[in-house]
Design a protein around this motif. Structure first.
Motif, PDB file in Angstrom:
ATOM      1  N   ALA A   1       1.872 -44.108   8.553  1.00 40.08           N
ATOM      2  CA  ALA A   1       2.012 -44.747   7.182  1.00 40.08           C
ATOM      3  C   ALA A   1       0.856 -44.500   6.465  1.00 40.08           C
ATOM      4  O   ALA A   1      -0.180 -44.795   6.644  1.00 40.08           O
ATOM      5  N   ASN A   2       1.353 -44.261   5.108  1.00 41.43           N
ATOM      6  CA  ASN A   2       0.466 -43.921   4.171  1.00 41.43           C
ATOM      7  C   ASN A   2       0.031 -45.427   3.539  1.00 41.43           C
ATOM      8  O   ASN A   2       0.346 -45.812   2.611  1.00 41.43           O
ATOM      9  N   LEU A   3      -1.057 -45.880   4.303  1.00 45.65           N
ATOM     10  CA  LEU A   3      -1.599 -47.399   3.946  1.00 45.65           C
ATOM     11  C   LEU A   3      -3.018 -47.300   4.108  1.00 45.65           C
ATOM     12  O   LEU A   3      -3.431 -46.654   4.934  1.00 45.65           O
ATOM     13  N   SER A   4      -3.626 -48.143   3.132  1.00 45.46           N
ATOM     14  CA  SER A   4      -5.191 -48.301   3.237  1.00 45.46           C
ATOM     15  C   SER A   4      -5.283 -49.682   3.882  1.00 45.46           C
ATOM     16  O   SER A   4      -4.905 -50.900   3.321  1.00 45.46           O
ATOM     17  N   LEU A   5      -5.881 -49.905   5.239  1.00 51.16           N
ATOM     18  CA  LEU A   5      -6.090 -50.967   5.862  1.00 51.16           C
ATOM     19  C   LEU A   5      -7.477 -51.659   5.899  1.00 51.16           C
ATOM     20  O   LEU A   5      -8.217 -50.738   5.815  1.00 51.16           O
TER      21      LEU A   5
ATOM     22  N   MET B   1       9.119 -45.669   9.143  1.00 51.35           N
ATOM     23  CA  MET B   1       8.405 -44.453   8.563  1.00 51.35           C
ATOM     24  C   MET B   1       8.315 -44.479   7.187  1.00 51.35           C
ATOM     25  O   MET B   1       9.358 -45.276   6.542  1.00 51.35           O
ATOM     26  N   GLY B   2       7.570 -44.294   6.414  1.00 50.83           N
ATOM     27  CA  GLY B   2       7.308 -44.521   4.966  1.00 50.83           C
ATOM     28  C   GLY B   2       7.637 -43.258   4.341  1.00 50.83           C
ATOM     29  O   GLY B   2       7.094 -42.088   4.756  1.00 50.83           O
ATOM     30  N   VAL B   3       8.194 -43.261   3.190  1.00 48.47           N
ATOM     31  CA  VAL B   3       8.504 -42.187   2.329  1.00 48.47           C
ATOM     32  C   VAL B   3       7.927 -42.292   0.834  1.00 48.47           C
ATOM     33  O   VAL B   3       8.439 -43.581   0.409  1.00 48.47           O
ATOM     34  N   GLN B   4       7.132 -41.614   0.678  1.00 51.25           N
ATOM     35  CA  GLN B   4       6.721 -41.504  -0.765  1.00 51.25           C
ATOM     36  C   GLN B   4       7.668 -40.584  -1.835  1.00 51.25           C
ATOM     37  O   GLN B   4       7.896 -39.732  -1.478  1.00 51.25           O
ATOM     38  N   LEU B   5       8.122 -41.529  -2.806  1.00 50.08           N
ATOM     39  CA  LEU B   5       9.166 -40.941  -3.639  1.00 50.08           C
ATOM     40  C   LEU B   5       8.394 -40.034  -5.177  1.00 50.08           C
ATOM     41  O   LEU B   5       9.137 -39.368  -5.385  1.00 50.08           O
ATOM     42  N   LYS B   6       7.326 -40.528  -5.177  1.00 51.76           N
ATOM     43  CA  LYS B   6       6.621 -39.766  -6.200  1.00 51.76           C
ATOM     44  C   LYS B   6       5.342 -39.644  -5.877  1.00 51.76           C
ATOM     45  O   LYS B   6       4.404 -40.695  -5.528  1.00 51.76           O
ATOM     46  N   SER B   7       4.441 -38.364  -6.232  1.00 53.42           N
ATOM     47  CA  SER B   7       2.999 -38.464  -6.245  1.00 53.42           C
ATOM     48  C   SER B   7       2.601 -37.580  -7.116  1.00 53.42           C
ATOM     49  O   SER B   7       3.128 -37.076  -7.930  1.00 53.42           O
ATOM     50  N   SER B   8       1.323 -37.476  -7.274  1.00 53.85           N
ATOM     51  CA  SER B   8       0.771 -36.764  -8.233  1.00 53.85           C
ATOM     52  C   SER B   8      -0.427 -35.790  -7.663  1.00 53.85           C
ATOM     53  O   SER B   8      -1.003 -36.024  -6.684  1.00 53.85           O
ATOM     54  N   SER B   9      -0.804 -34.753  -8.581  1.00 56.21           N
ATOM     55  CA  SER B   9      -1.922 -33.836  -8.058  1.00 56.21           C
ATOM     56  C   SER B   9      -3.158 -34.063  -8.794  1.00 56.21           C
ATOM     57  O   SER B   9      -3.567 -34.899  -9.403  1.00 56.21           O
ATOM     58  N   LEU B  10      -4.153 -33.115  -8.485  1.00 56.24           N
ATOM     59  CA  LEU B  10      -5.586 -33.273  -9.012  1.00 56.24           C
ATOM     60  C   LEU B  10      -5.513 -33.138 -10.517  1.00 56.24           C
ATOM     61  O   LEU B  10      -4.733 -32.262 -11.089  1.00 56.24           O
ATOM     62  N   SER B  11      -6.428 -33.934 -11.097  1.00 55.19           N
ATOM     63  CA  SER B  11      -6.355 -33.940 -12.646  1.00 55.19           C
ATOM     64  C   SER B  11      -7.697 -32.916 -13.086  1.00 55.19           C
ATOM     65  O   SER B  11      -8.529 -33.089 -12.423  1.00 55.19           O
ATOM     66  N   PRO B  12      -7.314 -32.133 -14.295  1.00 60.16           N
ATOM     67  CA  PRO B  12      -8.349 -31.173 -14.797  1.00 60.16           C
ATOM     68  C   PRO B  12      -9.337 -31.687 -15.675  1.00 60.16           C
ATOM     69  O   PRO B  12      -8.780 -32.728 -16.124  1.00 60.16           O
ATOM     70  N   THR B  13     -10.315 -31.413 -15.902  1.00 52.14           N
ATOM     71  CA  THR B  13     -11.301 -31.754 -16.958  1.00 52.14           C
ATOM     72  C   THR B  13     -10.869 -31.473 -18.167  1.00 52.14           C
ATOM     73  O   THR B  13     -10.149 -30.489 -18.484  1.00 52.14           O
ATOM     74  N   VAL B  14     -11.266 -32.029 -19.357  1.00 48.50           N
ATOM     75  CA  VAL B  14     -11.033 -31.615 -20.877  1.00 48.50           C
ATOM     76  C   VAL B  14     -11.410 -30.146 -20.843  1.00 48.50           C
ATOM     77  O   VAL B  14     -10.956 -29.593 -21.527  1.00 48.50           O
TER      78      VAL B  14
END
Length: 488
Positions: free
Chosen positions: A91-95, A1-14
């Motif tokens: 699993a959070n992977l790009s195959l 099982m995969g565990v993501q330790l850190k993630s990020s959210s959407l980016s706002p525009t200037v």
């Protein structure tokens, strides 16, 4: 099982940032995942700071708070990590290519299909440069792999851990290119790829040291440094070699020190401690090679020789040690630890069966030949040489009478049975009389008389053409006369 330790959210525009400042609203840093965007956001906050805003009260407080936030932001931007103690459908992977996650939780990069590639990358980009000074950021990764060949001592082509600007590596080729590069772009600085190869085939074009080595590649499959696969056994105090295509799981550690700009690679059998000294290392300024955003992942390839390339577990840490793998949770290989042995055993069984079958066929052929010769065996003595022209072979008579078939039986007399036949070469019709005899006594005189009769020509005599003699049997050959009788 995969565990993501850190993630990020959407980016706002200037524009969103400026709009939030105009309306005295607060836009949190969590809404700005990319480091570069967050720095721009802080700069905008600094320039647009106004007394009484919800973010600060006065320029001095704003500057102080911004300094704190910059420090926190710098730490947060480099706090990336994940761990896969085996892989599942979630699993959070790009195959890409032939890569797949099996029902057992194995990441299978290739199967036994020749000339194929497989890629598995972490889907989110990672920044390996410090946004404040551009220096490279340290990272660490470890993974457990196994290469299962079709036949012992023959597999292709290997696995590579890679930092790449793309998850798909478009245009990459199989075989000796390991799914990393193509013939046209290998060696190009525009690749922006750094890889650690576990190579199982010696490629002369890339100056490989052997067919079982670990190498560090920078934009090129000609490794900048390489070493035969081995690990230092601290308990015995000796360096022990390892075979990449043994079919046994092994663990790899790749550490990069951003301060010293040194990349080191270590390999050991599963359940062995991490070696203290790298097997192969190289000093490299990653910031001069990689782009602002890079992907980390695995690549594998097969050539004319094939093999299954498995990843059992994988973890990664940016600016810290990779989280340790829980080896007890790793999935098992198919028929764990014995695929190569099974191939050898199957091959040995097949060869043994083939040898037995060949021996049986040879024996049967010999027996058939012996029986055939025995079936058509005749008795020959030296004194018969002078009667050679009057002697028929038993094989010819056998064929002429179709094996003395009952359908060719003309009659039965006091001295034997008479069969009709046609000689296979001359197509002459004959009558063959089989006479049994149990003794050799007087046989020479009897044959002499038969030959003498064969020389006689008379319209009232049935022409005697010759004879054939077998053990316990005498055959007389007459000219066939329609409605005639050999008993008169």
């Amino acid at each position: 099982m995969g565990v993501q330790l850190k993630s990020s959210s959407l980016s706002p525009t200037v524009d969103h940032i400026l709009d939030s400042r105009r309306h005295n609203s607060c836009l949190t840093l969590d809404a700005v995942p990319k480091f570069a965007c967050r720095v721009k956001y802080l700069n905008l906050l600094l320039l647009s700071a106004m007394p009484g805003c919800c973010f600060c009260e006065g320029m001095a407080l704003s500057r102080l708070l911004l300094l704190v936030l910059v420090a926190e932001l710098a730490a947060a931007s480099s706090d990336v990590g994940f761990v896969f103690d085996g892989f599942t459908g979630e699993a959070n992977l790009s195959l890409n290519g032939y890569a797949e996650v099996t029902s057992e939780g194995l990441l299978k990069l290739t199967n036994f299909t020749p000339e194929m590639t497989g890629h598995a990358f972490y889907p989110s980009p990672i920044n390996f440069k410090n946004a404040t000074d551009g220096r490279p950021i340290s990272f660490s990764t470890t993974f457990v792999f196994a290469i299962v060949p079709v036949y012992p001592n023959m597999s292709g082509h290997g696995i590579a851990f890679a930092l790449a600007p793309s998850k798909e590596l478009p245009g990459s080729m199989p075989s000796q290119y390991l799914g990393l590069f193509s013939k046209s772009d290998n060696g190009q600085a525009s690749n922006h790829v750094v890889a650690v190869e576990l190579d199982t085939v010696k490629s002369v074009d890339f100056a490989d040291i052997n067919a079982n080595h670990v190498g560090i590649d920078v934009n090129d499959l000609k490794s900048v440094n390489a070493s035969p696969v081995a690990y230092f056994d601290s308990r015995e105090g000796v360096l022990k070699s390892l075979q990449l295509i043994s079919g046994e799981p092994m663990q790899v550690w790749v550490d990069y020190d951003g301060g010293e700009m040194k990349l080191g690679v270590m390999v050991a059998p599963l359940n062995k401690p991490k070696p203290q000294v790298p097997l192969v290392s190289f000093t490299i300024n990653l910031s001069s090679i990689v782009l602002d955003e890079m992907y980390v992942g695995m690549s594998a390839a097969t050539g004319a020789a094939t093999g299954c390339h498995y990843i059992l577990g994988w973890s990664f840490g940016l600016n810290r040690d990779a989280p340790p793998l829980d080896l007890s949770k790793l999935p098992k290989l198919p028929r764990q630890g014995s695929p190569t042995k099974r191939s050898t055993e199957v091959l040995a069984i097949e060869l043994t069966l083939a040898a037995i079958i060949l021996l049986l066929i040879s024996t049967a052929a010999v027996i058939l030949i012996i029986r055939r010769r025995k079936k058509f065996a005749e008795m020959h003595e030296d004194w018969e040489l002078e009667y050679g022209p009057h002697r028929f072979s038993y094989k010819d008579l056998y064929r002429a009478t179709k094996g003395f078939d009952e359908q060719n039986l003309l009659g039965v007399g006091g001295f034997g049975r008479v069969y009709k036949g046609v000689l296979p070469t001359s197509k002459m019709e004959i009558a063959v009389k089989k006479i049994s005899h149990d003794s050799k006594q007087g046989m020479r005189e009897f044959i002499s008389e038969i030959v003498s009769m064969g020389r006689l020509r008379h319209r009232n005599l049935v022409q005697l053409l010759g004879y054939c003699r077998r053990q316990g049997e005498l055959l007389l050959v007459y000219d066939y006369i329609t409605n005639g009788s050999l008993d008169r």
